[in-house]
Scaffold this motif. Structure first.
Motif, PDB file in Angstrom:
ATOM      1  N   PRO A   1       0.821  -1.223   0.000  1.00 17.77           N
ATOM      2  CA  PRO A   1       0.000   0.000   0.000  1.00 17.77           C
ATOM      3  C   PRO A   1       0.860   1.281   0.000  1.00 17.77           C
ATOM      4  O   PRO A   1       0.531   2.252  -0.678  1.00 17.77           O
TER       5      PRO A   1
ATOM      6  N   GLU B   1       0.929   3.989  -3.028  1.00 15.71           N
ATOM      7  CA  GLU B   1       0.651   5.405  -2.764  1.00 15.71           C
ATOM      8  C   GLU B   1       1.808   6.282  -3.248  1.00 15.71           C
ATOM      9  O   GLU B   1       1.589   7.378  -3.767  1.00 15.71           O
TER      10      GLU B   1
ATOM     11  N   LYS C   1       0.951   9.125  -5.963  1.00 16.06           N
ATOM     12  CA  LYS C   1       1.273  10.541  -5.726  1.00 16.06           C
ATOM     13  C   LYS C   1       1.860  11.226  -6.953  1.00 16.06           C
ATOM     14  O   LYS C   1       1.522  12.366  -7.260  1.00 16.06           O
TER      15      LYS C   1
ATOM     16  N   GLU D   1      -0.052  12.895  -9.571  1.00 16.82           N
ATOM     17  CA  GLU D   1      -0.730  14.154  -9.248  1.00 16.82           C
ATOM     18  C   GLU D   1       0.220  15.293  -8.914  1.00 16.82           C
ATOM     19  O   GLU D   1      -0.156  16.444  -8.952  1.00 16.82           O
TER      20      GLU D   1
ATOM     21  N   THR E   1       9.519  12.521   0.791  1.00 20.87           N
ATOM     22  CA  THR E   1       9.435  12.438   2.247  1.00 20.87           C
ATOM     23  C   THR E   1      10.608  11.581   2.744  1.00 20.87           C
ATOM     24  O   THR E   1      11.408  11.106   1.942  1.00 20.87           O
TER      25      THR E   1
ATOM     26  N   PHE F   1       1.757  10.229   3.911  1.00 19.07           N
ATOM     27  CA  PHE F   1       0.547  11.050   3.958  1.00 19.07           C
ATOM     28  C   PHE F   1       0.758  12.433   3.341  1.00 19.07           C
ATOM     29  O   PHE F   1       1.717  13.122   3.687  1.00 19.07           O
TER      30      PHE F   1
ATOM     31  N   LYS G   1      -4.270  14.357  -0.629  1.00 17.35           N
ATOM     32  CA  LYS G   1      -4.380  13.106  -1.364  1.00 17.35           C
ATOM     33  C   LYS G   1      -5.286  12.138  -0.605  1.00 17.35           C
ATOM     34  O   LYS G   1      -4.994  11.773   0.525  1.00 17.35           O
ATOM     35  N   ALA G   2      -6.373  11.720  -1.238  1.00 13.46           N
ATOM     36  CA  ALA G   2      -7.294  10.765  -0.607  1.00 13.46           C
ATOM     37  C   ALA G   2      -6.615   9.412  -0.466  1.00 13.46           C
ATOM     38  O   ALA G   2      -5.763   9.049  -1.265  1.00 13.46           O
ATOM     39  N   LEU G   3      -6.978   8.677   0.574  1.00 13.70           N
ATOM     40  CA  LEU G   3      -6.317   7.399   0.855  1.00 13.70           C
ATOM     41  C   LEU G   3      -7.358   6.339   1.189  1.00 13.70           C
ATOM     42  O   LEU G   3      -8.401   6.646   1.758  1.00 13.70           O
TER      43      LEU G   3
ATOM     44  N   LYS H   1      -6.368  -0.200   3.921  1.00 10.06           N
ATOM     45  CA  LYS H   1      -5.183  -0.940   3.486  1.00 10.06           C
ATOM     46  C   LYS H   1      -3.912  -0.565   4.245  1.00 10.06           C
ATOM     47  O   LYS H   1      -2.851  -1.140   4.014  1.00 10.06           O
TER      48      LYS H   1
END
Lengths: 250, 250
Positions: free
Chosen positions: A191, A195, A199, A202, A210, B109, B113-115, B119
């Motif tokens: 996951p 992600e 990212k 977008e 990070t 995070f 950004k939607a998550l 999961k």
């Protein structure tokens, strides 16, 4: 117009399948490996041969870089177009009196893995405008992303792909060694990996960074270095962190 | 049971949202940044304060690693459980007479950004079985992947995450510098990147490796080295290729 695919590996299979799905007839699939050819032939209803290369207008050579020159020599016909699918060879790697071209799909292919062909960028190059338009139109039957690209540009495309695909996969392989060493299932990291990639659809990768290096968090960097007991892991860890710090001028 | 979230950054926001979506009431969100707190409070209907910390049974401290110790000192209550959300600090980084714990969501995070919270793996650690069961049950309201993990294990989890997320993103950032230098839109590489990640959902990363290094293709490696004119790119290029060759004993 008759098209022949030479080769029976991952690229040959997926190109044949992409053409098949888009109602483009492939006249023959030619190669050495009869087992693979038979399997492709059965799945996609394309005649195959290991001995007699069919007369065609376009030959697409989908074999390893090292074999392209030699394999192209089996085409004795002169009035035809021959393209290879390598990202890292000039069209002049083809040997023969035919018209030479490059037809490069920017994707990583595994036989067992289904692909959305419409998203694969194709980079084409030919000796003249007519051939280059022809190849573009053929690629457009499969994909929306079709561009011309000479060898110089293609080298940079391939280099970008090495950084963003080959090296990325190797980081996954090294990461899995770390998690395996602690009996932590690598699936737990999927996951996070998904992600990370989601990212950059977008936002700029540079803005999405990070982790301890970009925070200049020496404490965590020291903790990690102390954990690592594999020389290659340590080299990667240091090289990547130094590069991150340089990028953000830390 | 009263839960208070301390902090107003990306982790605080997404945890609050994940609880909100799963009908878990958060009694208060507390922090310094009034603008951020107001915005979270408005979106998720959680009372906020910058001055008066509410009495609670559980405090979740979602602030930067460097601030966790100091921030935890505002909790003067003793009969309560306090957890931080850092992957790289022991629960003892918390300062106070309360019971200490760790509640670590393995995800990157970004506020915008939607998550899919279900999961996200959660790793929890507490001083006693009761607290650890409590934290696990809370995490299970959000996600299906909840495990106990002590600080030693958490350090390796974090290190794996650095390799498979932070370093991967940095490779994307460096790759984009290469494509930018030739005016090739980086978007062209997204299908390749998506496929690279899609593959490791189905196969071992080590078996999915492609590219010139694993083929031991010195010709292409030389071509690429000649193209690279950035010192950091060259260091990454060499380090990764050497590591690939070592892994496959080439």
């Amino acid at each position: 117009m008759k098209i022949v695919i030479i080769g029976s590996g991952n690229v040959a299979y997926h190109l044949a399948k992409a053409f098949h799905r888009n109602q483009m007839a492939i006249s023959q699939i030619f190669g050495r490996n009869e087992t693979d050819l038979k399997s492709i032939s059965a799945e996609l209803q394309i005649p195959f041969s290991t001995t007699s290369l069919m007369d065609a207008d376009l030959y697409l050579i989908c074999v390893n870089d090292d074999s392209i020159g030699e394999v192209s020599q089996i085409i004795s016909k002169e009035n035809c177009l021959v393209a290879h699918t390598s990202g890292s060879l000039p069209k002049e790697a083809l040997r023969g009196k035919f018209r030479k071209a490059s037809f490069y799909p920017l994707q990583t292919f595994s036989k067992s893995k289904a692909l959305d062909y419409s998203k694969i960028p194709f980079f084409v190059e030919a000796e003249n405008r007519e051939d280059s338009e022809l190849l573009k139109n053929i690629a457009l039957k499969i994909s929306k992303n079709v561009m011309e690209s000479d060898y110089e540009k293609r080298k940079y495309i391939h280099l970008t792909a090495v950084f963003s695909c080959n090296f990325v996969n190797h980081l996954f392989a090294r990461a899995k060694e770390v998690s395996d060493s602690q009996n932590i299932p690598f699936d737990y990291f999927l996951p996070l990996i998904d992600e990370t990639v989601s990212k950059i659809h977008e936002m700029e990768p540079k803005l999405a960074q990070t982790g301890p290096a970009v925070r200049n968090d020496e404490r965590v960097l020291q903790i990690h270095e102390a954990l690592i007991n594999d020389e290659e892991h340590l080299k990667i860890y240091r090289t990547m962190n130094e590069s991150i710090k340089k990028m953000y001028e830390l």
